[in-house]
Design a protein around this motif. Structure first.
Motif, mmCIF file in Angstrom:
data_model
loop_
_atom_site.group_PDB
_atom_site.id
_atom_site.type_symbol
_atom_site.label_atom_id
_atom_site.label_comp_id
_atom_site.label_asym_id
_atom_site.label_seq_id
_atom_site.Cartn_x
_atom_site.Cartn_y
_atom_site.Cartn_z
ATOM 1 N N GLY A 73 0.955 -1.254 -0.067
ATOM 2 C CA GLY A 73 0.156 -0.014 -0.029
ATOM 3 C C GLY A 73 0.688 1.147 -0.018
ATOM 4 O O GLY A 73 0.513 2.235 -0.229
ATOM 5 N N SER A 106 5.826 7.206 4.020
ATOM 6 C CA SER A 106 5.690 8.131 4.964
ATOM 7 C C SER A 106 6.884 8.648 5.623
ATOM 8 O O SER A 106 6.892 9.649 6.497
ATOM 9 C CB SER A 106 4.923 7.335 6.263
ATOM 10 N N LEU A 123 9.001 -12.925 0.190
ATOM 11 C CA LEU A 123 7.617 -12.332 -0.012
ATOM 12 C C LEU A 123 6.810 -12.780 0.752
ATOM 13 O O LEU A 123 6.544 -14.226 0.758
ATOM 14 C CB LEU A 123 7.132 -12.333 -1.617
HETATM 15 C C1 LIG Z 1 -0.415 7.946 10.103
HETATM 16 C C2 LIG Z 1 -0.013 6.408 10.331
HETATM 17 C C3 LIG Z 1 -0.516 5.481 11.160
HETATM 18 C C4 LIG Z 1 -0.132 4.285 11.254
HETATM 19 N N1 LIG Z 1 -0.634 3.561 11.972
HETATM 20 C C5 LIG Z 1 -0.176 2.222 12.676
HETATM 21 C C6 LIG Z 1 -0.697 1.494 13.447
HETATM 22 O O1 LIG Z 1 -1.550 1.913 14.348
HETATM 23 N N2 LIG Z 1 -0.305 0.251 13.407
HETATM 24 C C7 LIG Z 1 0.673 -0.345 12.675
HETATM 25 O O2 LIG Z 1 1.182 -1.548 12.911
HETATM 26 N N3 LIG Z 1 1.404 0.269 11.662
HETATM 27 C C8 LIG Z 1 0.844 1.623 11.422
HETATM 28 N N4 LIG Z 1 1.404 2.443 10.425
HETATM 29 C C9 LIG Z 1 2.379 1.920 9.615
HETATM 30 C C10 LIG Z 1 1.913 1.312 8.264
HETATM 31 O O3 LIG Z 1 1.143 2.107 7.556
HETATM 32 C C11 LIG Z 1 1.123 0.224 8.577
HETATM 33 O O4 LIG Z 1 2.025 -0.866 9.190
HETATM 34 C C12 LIG Z 1 0.529 -0.361 7.027
HETATM 35 O O5 LIG Z 1 -0.435 -1.426 7.301
HETATM 36 C C13 LIG Z 1 1.685 -0.883 6.121
HETATM 37 O O6 LIG Z 1 0.836 -1.589 5.120
HETATM 38 P P1 LIG Z 1 1.214 -1.002 3.638
HETATM 39 O O7 LIG Z 1 0.421 -1.940 2.655
HETATM 40 O O8 LIG Z 1 1.058 0.541 3.454
HETATM 41 O O9 LIG Z 1 2.759 -1.270 3.607
HETATM 42 P P2 LIG Z 1 3.864 -0.547 2.583
HETATM 43 O O10 LIG Z 1 4.433 0.563 3.290
HETATM 44 O O11 LIG Z 1 3.920 -0.721 1.237
HETATM 45 O O12 LIG Z 1 5.181 -1.668 3.077
HETATM 46 C C14 LIG Z 1 5.778 -1.679 4.471
HETATM 47 C C15 LIG Z 1 6.796 -2.563 4.435
HETATM 48 O O13 LIG Z 1 6.504 -4.069 4.333
HETATM 49 C C16 LIG Z 1 7.203 -4.509 3.112
HETATM 50 N N5 LIG Z 1 6.080 -5.312 2.477
HETATM 51 C C17 LIG Z 1 4.828 -4.926 2.188
HETATM 52 N N6 LIG Z 1 4.334 -6.069 1.523
HETATM 53 C C18 LIG Z 1 5.164 -7.087 1.927
HETATM 54 C C19 LIG Z 1 4.961 -8.386 1.399
HETATM 55 N N7 LIG Z 1 3.820 -9.080 0.805
HETATM 56 N N8 LIG Z 1 6.049 -9.243 1.272
HETATM 57 C C20 LIG Z 1 7.122 -8.802 1.807
HETATM 58 N N9 LIG Z 1 7.350 -7.308 2.428
HETATM 59 C C21 LIG Z 1 6.217 -6.627 2.039
HETATM 60 C C22 LIG Z 1 7.722 -3.429 2.198
HETATM 61 O O14 LIG Z 1 8.755 -3.397 1.412
HETATM 62 C C23 LIG Z 1 7.985 -2.397 3.296
HETATM 63 O O15 LIG Z 1 9.196 -2.496 3.988
HETATM 64 C C24 LIG Z 1 1.016 3.731 10.318
HETATM 65 C C25 LIG Z 1 1.364 4.692 9.302
HETATM 66 C C26 LIG Z 1 0.966 5.966 9.180
HETATM 67 C C27 LIG Z 1 1.715 6.876 8.269
#
Ligand SMILES: Cc1cc2nc3c(=O)[nH]c(=O)nc-3n(C[C@H](O)[C@H](O)[C@H](O)COP(=O)(O)OP(=O)(O)OC[C@H]3O[C@@H](n4cnc5c(N)ncnc54)[C@H](O)[C@@H]3O)c2cc1C
Length: 277
Positions: free
Chosen positions: A30, A36, A163
């Motif tokens: 995502g 961020s 992955l």
């Molecule tokens: C305002 C804000 C609030 C947040 N609140 C929380 C919270 O309450 N709790 C929390 O845990 N997190 C929080 N986060 C952190 C993050 O946004 C979340 O953990 C979110 O679920 C990450 O998912 P994403 O799909 O956006 O991951 P991405 O940002 O796309 O990736 C996150 C990491 O995981 C790796 N990755 C992603 N998918 C895979 C896969 N399938 N296999 C291997 N590696 C992979 C990526 O390479 C990267 O290192 C927050 C972030 C922000 C900006």
């Protein structure tokens, strides 16, 4: 935010197209964390979206969630009626520090791979005794129990380039009774403690999963429902005084207090005969 170190975006139609891996590569799900903050160590993003994995797959075995399934998709999932623990899916989706933008974009796999103590998709999958399917680069796929995946604050068992493909929740766990407790210092804030209890419908066991209060999930498994003192002693043994996670979302003493308080509430709630969940 603009990631000014990133010079390439790859959009493979199968993971096999990424046949070699080097420092500077990162899977993009995502992007809610990746975009961020600055990512000076990353020069190439590899987008998972074009892989086109089916988000949610229901079968007699349970629920398979693709790593790329978004939080919002899981939230709107309509589970089979016999999955009594399915309300946990929504409870955990709500347990984010997040705006609607995070909700609509973040993925289940991204949350698990971030491996933060307050990752609610980690809590959900550990409490429901999930298995993760991992796809290493150039090696056979492997299955890892969810409880073994996160190794500490922001660390896990993934090897370079590996992955997370899918999260499998067994129907047996989805059909259990449950109790859920969460505390956060602020409304819609990051969890200070997120604790789930599950129990067979015959009420002859208890599984307590502790997250957010500790750097990695801690699970207490009882072959029969414990008395209050037995639960306390099990917590004493499982988490030493220095084993709580101290951060701006709650200091270690506060999180320790919440852990004992909520674990006992969960024990007492599930000890009630005839409770409907
Ligand atoms: C305002 C804000 C609030 C947040 N609140 C929380 C919270 O309450 N709790 C929390 O845990 N997190 C929080 N986060 C952190 C993050 O946004 C979340 O953990 C979110 O679920 C990450 O998912 P994403 O799909 O956006 O991951 P991405 O940002 O796309 O990736 C996150 C990491 O995981 C790796 N990755 C992603 N998918 C895979 C896969 N399938 N296999 C291997 N590696 C992979 C990526 O390479 C990267 O290192 C927050 C972030 C922000 C900006």
């Amino acid at each position: 935010m603009d990631l000014n170190t990133v010079t390439a975006l790859r959009r493979p139609s199968s993971p096999g197209e990424i046949d070699s891996w080097r420092d500077g590569f990162a899977w993009l799900a995502g992007g809610t964390w990746l975009f961020s903050e600055p990512q000076p160590a990353i020069d190439t993003l590899i987008d998972l979206e074009p892989l086109g994995w089916k988000a949610l797959d229901v079968s007699a075995e349970g629920l398979e969630i693709a790593a790329t399934c978004r939080i919002v998709e899981l939230y709107h999932f309509e589970p089979p009626a016999e999955w009594t623990a399915a309300p946990l899916l929504r409870e955990c989706c709500r347990a984010f520090l997040s705006s609607f933008k995070i909700w609509n974009t973040a993925t289940i796999g991204g949350n698990i791979c971030m491996s933060l103590p307050a990752g609610p998709m980690i809590t959900l999958s550990v409490a429901l005794e999930a298995t993760y399917t991992l796809w290493p680069r150039n090696a056979p796929r492997r299955e890892v129990p969810a409880i073994e995946f996160v190794t500490g604050n922001h660390t896990n068992v993934l090897r370079p380039g590996e992955l997370l493909r899918a999260i499998r929740l067994p129907a047996a766990s989805l059909s259990k009774r449950f109790a859920f407790r969460r505390a956060s210092l602020t409304k819609l804030g990051r969890s200070a403690a997120l604790i789930i209890g599950t129990q067979n419908t015959s009420q002859d066991d208890l599984l307590i999963t502790i997250t957010a209060a500790t750097p990695r999930p801690v699970q207490l498994r009882f072959a029969r429902p414990p008395a209050a003192e037995e639960l306390r002693q099990a917590l004493d043994r499982a988490i030493p005084m220095g084993g709580y996670f101290d951060d701006v979302h709650g200091n270690a003493r506060y999180k320790r207090h919440l852990t004992y308080h909520f674990a006992e509430q969960i024990r007492a709630e599930l000890a009630q005969p005839g409770a409907d969940r």
